[in-house]
Every structure is written in structure tokens, then in C-alpha cells.
Design a protein around this motif. Sequence first.
Motif, short mmCIF file in Angstrom:
data_model
loop_
_atom_site.label_atom_id
_atom_site.label_comp_id
_atom_site.label_asym_id
_atom_site.label_seq_id
_atom_site.Cartn_x
_atom_site.Cartn_y
_atom_site.Cartn_z
N MET A 116 1.68 4.81 7.87
CA MET A 116 1.22 5.95 7.07
C MET A 116 0.98 5.51 5.63
O MET A 116 1.81 5.72 4.75
CB MET A 116 2.26 7.07 7.12
CG MET A 116 1.79 8.36 6.49
SD MET A 116 2.95 9.69 6.83
CE MET A 116 2.41 10.89 5.62
N GLU A 173 9.41 8.00 3.48
CA GLU A 173 10.48 8.74 4.16
C GLU A 173 10.22 8.61 5.65
O GLU A 173 9.14 9.01 6.12
CB GLU A 173 10.44 10.22 3.73
CG GLU A 173 11.52 11.09 4.33
CD GLU A 173 12.89 10.78 3.73
OE1 GLU A 173 13.03 10.91 2.52
OE2 GLU A 173 13.78 10.40 4.50
N HIS A 209 8.03 13.86 4.47
CA HIS A 209 7.42 12.58 4.10
C HIS A 209 7.75 12.34 2.62
O HIS A 209 8.39 13.16 1.98
CB HIS A 209 5.89 12.64 4.26
CG HIS A 209 5.42 13.00 5.63
ND1 HIS A 209 5.21 12.08 6.61
CD2 HIS A 209 5.11 14.20 6.18
CE1 HIS A 209 4.78 12.68 7.71
NE2 HIS A 209 4.72 13.98 7.48
N CYS A 232 9.38 9.17 9.06
CA CYS A 232 8.82 10.45 9.47
C CYS A 232 8.31 10.41 10.91
O CYS A 232 7.53 11.26 11.31
CB CYS A 232 7.69 10.85 8.52
SG CYS A 232 6.34 9.66 8.48
N CYS A 289 4.03 6.11 2.72
CA CYS A 289 5.02 7.14 3.00
C CYS A 289 6.38 6.48 2.84
O CYS A 289 6.63 5.40 3.35
CB CYS A 289 4.87 7.69 4.40
SG CYS A 289 6.10 8.96 4.74
N HIS A 321 5.40 6.04 11.11
CA HIS A 321 5.72 6.09 9.67
C HIS A 321 5.22 4.84 8.94
O HIS A 321 4.66 4.92 7.86
CB HIS A 321 7.24 6.23 9.51
CG HIS A 321 7.75 5.85 8.16
ND1 HIS A 321 7.49 6.61 7.04
CD2 HIS A 321 8.50 4.80 7.74
CE1 HIS A 321 8.07 6.03 6.00
NE2 HIS A 321 8.68 4.94 6.39
CU LIG Z 1 5.43 10.08 6.50
#
Ligand SMILES: [Cu+2]
Length: 328
Positions: A255, A246, A209, A248, A244, A252
Motif C-alpha cells: 500500500m 499501520e 491505516h 492493515c 501505509c 499492507h
Molecule cells: Cu493501510
Amino acid sequence: MSAAEPPAPSPAPSSAGPRHGRRLFVIWLVLSLAACLLIWFVWKPHLPPGTMSDAARHQQFDIAVLAVSAAPVVIFVLLYFVYAIVVWRARPGDDSDGEPTYGNTKIQATWIVGTTIIVLWLFVFGTVELVVPAGAGAGQGPAPIWKLDGATSSTWTPNTNTMLEVQVIGQQWTWTYRYPQFGGMESSELLLPVNTPVEFHVTSLDVIHSFWAYQLGVKADANPQVDNVAYVTAKALGSVTVRCNELCGIWHGAMYNYGHVVPPTEFQSWARGVQAKEQANGILAALPPYALTYDPTVIPQMGKNLIKIDGITGAAGYYYPPSDPVTP
Ligand SMILES: [Cu+2]
């Protein structure tokens, strides 16, 4: 430059024709000055990520400096393009070839000196702006080279320039925060005291992340089994968007949560309150001991009790992955 003007072969500096070099230079200087003033005084205050922290201020400054450095180059390219089309274009009926050119020492020397200065300037400026704000809000790995000023202590008290340690834990698909100076209590809320040096320890329980506290100008990869350190000092009260950064997994995009920068005494009473609550309801005892990284496969399943107690959920509705697969 294609065809030369019939009366005067234009690119060659001749005493008869206009002095193109000087003319271009004057127009370029005026336009560049205007652009740089506009960038600095009109645009800069609105540039991301704002001025909420030391790192954010530096980033805003950096973007403005780079824009001011780039504007004269861009203006020169566009100006030369337009000037060539207007002044040196082939006139109707002119089918002759352009003048052959065999190099120009002055232009070549100017080009080499100019580009060298630009590259060296970017190198020096970039390095200074990475070192001076203690890593510029970026993750420096487990052993940071550029440290933020601040006393280290196992306890934290307001207004003492003591570094507040905050562990950021990413997991699919939520962020939680542990405060080792408050008994290792863990919260789904990020609270930070204003004007206090903060040391983030960013890690992950599962996949990669990236912790991105936008308004603070902090961005640090959250990798499993890695303790990624980033520094920041918040300079203003307010909300912080944590995302977040990245890809993931499927959630995602969901997040994210919000952090808050509050007065130091308010932070202290909040942190003590959460610590006392988690002591009373058994969460502190159930949490794995504070560590810089965690191996979730050996953390015993804490089950749904934690969710009932504190509303913290992770993958599949559990906080920390279950040790054996359970249908959510
Ligand atoms: Cu993430």
C-alpha cells in the motif's frame, strides 16, 4: 569500584593521588565536544527525513539536537566505565575489599541538578518543536490546535498563500486523494504545489491505516469516521514516497505510491485538467459528495466502471467496497 589501589585509596579526593574528578571531566569535555561537532556538522545533513518540507526540516533538526543532547551522557557513562576498569581495577594479588562509601553530597547534588536540567530541557524543547511547526507534520485530529498560516478559501490560486486542502483516503489497499477546491475531484496521484501551505484531511473507508509521506515528514493515522488534520509546506520540488504505516491487512506492504511536489502553476493546470476529465467522463457525478468522512456501507456500489474509466481500484478490485458481496 571494587578494590582500591594499594598506595592511594583512589575515589577519595586526596592531595597525594591524581584528581580523578577533574581528569574525568577534562576527558569527557574533549570527547563530548568532538562528538557534538561531528553530529552537527557531519551527520545532521544526512539525517532523515531530509529537508523537503518545513516539517521535515524541523524533524531533522530535532533528531540532531537530541543526538547532541544524548552524546555527552552516553560518553560519560562509557568513559566512567573504561576509566574505572583501567584505574580502579583490582591488581593481581590484591584480595582486599573496596573502601566502604557513605554517600557524597557533591555527586548527589550534581546528579539531581543534572538530570533535572536534562528532563526539563527535553520537555521545553519538545513542546516548542511541536507547537512552532504547526503540529510537526503529525495528525492533530478533527480540530487542530496549532494551525499553519494561510488563507482559507473554497478556491485555490497559485502564489496567494491560500491553503490547499487535500483529502487523503485510505482503503485496503490503496491511497486516493480528493481536492475539494477543484470540484472534489479524486486522483490516485498525489500532487502538491511547492511553497504552499497544505492542509491534509486524512481518513479511511475501512480499517485503520496511516498516511506516511516520508520526505515531507508527515505521518497521520487514517481511521474510518475520523477526519485527521495535518499540515505541511513543501519547500523543494521532487518525489515523495507515500506508505501505509499501520498494519492493515494482507497487502499492507503493497500500500504505497508516490507523490510529486511541482511548481504552483503546474499543479493548478494538472488539478484543473483532472477536474475537467472527471467531469467529462462521469466520475465526478459518480463520486459521493465531498465530505470529511465517508460511510462506505451507504455509498452505492460504483462497480468496475470506475476502474475502466480511471484505473482506480480498491479492495477486491473495486473502488469503495461493494454493498453486497461480489466475487472478485
Ligand atoms: Cu493501510
